[in-house]
Scaffold this motif. Structure first.
Motif, mmCIF file in Angstrom:
data_model
loop_
_atom_site.group_PDB
_atom_site.id
_atom_site.type_symbol
_atom_site.label_atom_id
_atom_site.label_comp_id
_atom_site.label_asym_id
_atom_site.label_seq_id
_atom_site.Cartn_x
_atom_site.Cartn_y
_atom_site.Cartn_z
ATOM 1 N N GLU A 274 0.836 -1.203 0.000
ATOM 2 C CA GLU A 274 0.000 0.000 0.000
ATOM 3 C C GLU A 274 0.868 1.250 0.000
ATOM 4 N N THR A 275 0.377 2.313 -0.636
ATOM 5 C CA THR A 275 1.082 3.594 -0.616
ATOM 6 C C THR A 275 0.801 4.269 0.717
ATOM 7 N N ASP A 276 1.565 3.870 1.707
ATOM 8 C CA ASP A 276 1.321 4.282 3.084
ATOM 9 C C ASP A 276 2.650 4.186 3.832
ATOM 10 N N ALA A 277 2.928 5.157 4.673
ATOM 11 C CA ALA A 277 4.205 5.197 5.383
ATOM 12 C C ALA A 277 4.422 3.958 6.236
ATOM 13 N N ALA A 278 3.403 3.536 6.953
ATOM 14 C CA ALA A 278 3.531 2.350 7.802
ATOM 15 C C ALA A 278 3.694 1.084 6.975
ATOM 16 N N ALA A 279 3.013 1.020 5.838
ATOM 17 C CA ALA A 279 3.120 -0.167 4.981
ATOM 18 C C ALA A 279 4.526 -0.316 4.428
ATOM 19 N N VAL A 280 5.161 0.796 4.072
ATOM 20 C CA VAL A 280 6.536 0.727 3.578
ATOM 21 C C VAL A 280 7.477 0.288 4.697
ATOM 22 N N ALA A 281 7.236 0.770 5.903
ATOM 23 C CA ALA A 281 8.052 0.337 7.045
ATOM 24 C C ALA A 281 7.928 -1.168 7.249
ATOM 25 N N ARG A 282 6.713 -1.678 7.153
ATOM 26 C CA ARG A 282 6.522 -3.128 7.310
ATOM 27 C C ARG A 282 7.171 -3.889 6.160
ATOM 28 N N HIS A 283 7.176 -3.280 4.978
ATOM 29 C CA HIS A 283 7.839 -3.898 3.827
ATOM 30 C C HIS A 283 9.336 -4.068 4.103
ATOM 31 N N TYR A 284 9.975 -3.055 4.654
ATOM 32 C CA TYR A 284 11.385 -3.179 5.019
ATOM 33 C C TYR A 284 11.560 -4.150 6.188
ATOM 34 N N GLY A 285 10.695 -4.055 7.175
ATOM 35 C CA GLY A 285 10.718 -4.970 8.307
ATOM 36 C C GLY A 285 11.723 -4.589 9.371
ATOM 37 N N ALA A 286 11.402 -4.963 10.601
ATOM 38 C CA ALA A 286 12.282 -4.683 11.736
ATOM 39 C C ALA A 286 13.437 -5.676 11.765
ATOM 40 N N ARG A 287 14.623 -5.189 12.065
ATOM 41 C CA ARG A 287 15.781 -6.090 12.143
ATOM 42 C C ARG A 287 15.608 -7.124 13.261
ATOM 43 N N SER A 288 14.867 -6.752 14.278
ATOM 44 C CA SER A 288 14.637 -7.693 15.375
ATOM 45 C C SER A 288 13.841 -8.910 14.924
ATOM 46 N N SER A 289 13.182 -8.788 13.765
ATOM 47 C CA SER A 289 12.411 -9.910 13.208
ATOM 48 C C SER A 289 12.952 -10.369 11.866
ATOM 49 N N GLY A 290 14.223 -10.063 11.579
ATOM 50 C CA GLY A 290 14.835 -10.482 10.328
ATOM 51 C C GLY A 290 14.723 -9.482 9.201
ATOM 52 N N GLY A 291 14.198 -8.285 9.484
ATOM 53 C CA GLY A 291 14.068 -7.253 8.461
ATOM 54 C C GLY A 291 15.327 -6.420 8.324
#
Length: 345
Positions: A274-291
């Motif tokens: 989705e064209t959404d700031a939070a969606a892009v963050a989830r796309h990159y993913g947190a390093r704590s979860s392998g992102g």
């Protein structure tokens, strides 16, 4: 502080210029000698900031090799770019491009300025002499004091090709990214992006070292799919991001559900994001979860997304992200550095 930035073209150029300005200002405030001052045009040390530049937009055209994102950063940091258009050289002429059109050479909808063409001719000449893109990048940077060190992401040609959902009038289902982006303005629905030779590519010399040796790694507000996405798809780079001891902070290229510049929304739609700031963050993913990232900077318009992002394992913060001029660009870079500092505490 050693800082490494992953960046694409225009958005990356604005962000890196802002970062350079912010570091100059912080250095001036921290000047240890009473009464001394730091000249406002003094560059930051080149070894303090490394910029890993997307090479997926590169293309052979009219017999010369173009590296648009690298050159956009080069020109912008040198202060010779066309600030109004956002790309190319200031004070350009286009006589050679007009002559090429008369001969039917190249793409009539993709104009090469005469000054810009000089860069492409120099690069192509050096390539034919056997130099690598990273070696050529070092030569190009000697001409101007940039205040940062530019590194092409890879020396391998990983030009991006776009698979489109419906064939064009001439039956093609695949276009070079530059044709899809520049000629068609991303209006043809894309179903996939493919970087040729990506599985055989390796990070250019110095890239992994810049990520591993950094105190802070910043993902510029560049296209998440074809700019940052191409960089991190090069084998070894995502792994370096996950392994670095640095804090990795990304800056959202989406503000209030809209792209800041360009047609990144068409790219995101093609990969189901989705064209959404939070969606892009989830796309990159947190390093704590392998992102790939530890922190995510969003615009004030998206501040409501911060609690959910933090619940997902990311440290998030909201700040004004529109980069309209040197002051606002420096403020965005400063906010990213501050978030990285907060992650260290």
């Amino acid at each position: 502080m050693r800082i490494t930035v992953l960046a694409g073209g225009v958005g990356g150029s604005r962000f890196v210029r802002g970062l350079r300005e912010e570091l100059r200002r912080r250095a001036a405030r921290a000047e240890p000698l009473p009464g001394a001052s730091v000249p406002p045009d003094r560059p930051t040390p080149d070894d303090q900031v490394s910029v890993v530049v997307n090479t997926g937009d590169d293309v052979w055209l009219a017999g010369v090799r173009l590296m648009p994102d690298f050159d956009s950063l080069l020109y912008a940091l040198a202060g010779v770019n066309d600030a109004e258009r956002g790309w190319g050289r200031a004070g350009e002429s286009e006589r050679v491009a007009a002559e090429l059109r008369e001969w039917g050479v190249g793409w009539p909808w993709f104009t090469l300025g005469d000054l810009d063409l000089g860069t492409h001719l120099a690069r192509t000449s050096w390539l034919r002499e056997g130099l690598s893109p990273s070696e050529i990048g070092e030569r190009l940077q000697r001409r101007w004091p940039l205040g940062v060190h530019l590194l092409p992401a890879t020396d391998t040609e990983v030009d991006t090709w776009v698979e489109i959902a419906e064939p064009t009038d001439d039956g093609r289902r695949e276009l070079h990214f530059q044709e899809w982006w520049t000629r068609h303005r991303a209006s043809l629905p894309a179903s996939a992006f493919r970087q040729r030779n990506i599985t055989e590519a390796r990070p250019a010399p110095g890239v992994v070292e810049a990520i591993a040796g950094a105190d802070v790694v910043l993902l510029a507000p560049s296209n998440p799919v074809v700019s940052i996405g191409t960089i991190t798809a090069i084998p070894g780079i995502a792994e370096a991001l996950r392994a670095t001891a640095a804090r990795v902070v990304g800056v959202s290229p989406i503000i209030g559900g809209k792209v800041v510049r360009g047609m990144a929304d068409a790219c995101l739609a093609a990969i189901g994001v989705e064209t959404d700031a939070a969606a892009v963050a989830r796309h990159y993913g947190a390093r704590s979860s392998g992102g790939l990232i530890d922190g995510w900077l969003v615009d004030d318009a998206d501040a409501a997304a911060v609690p959910a992002l933090e619940a997902s394992g990311l440290r998030a913060h909201a700040a004004p992200l529109w980069m309209r001029d040197p002051d606002t660009s420096a403020a965005v870079a400063g906010a990213a550095l501050d978030l990285a500092s907060a992650l260290h505490s």
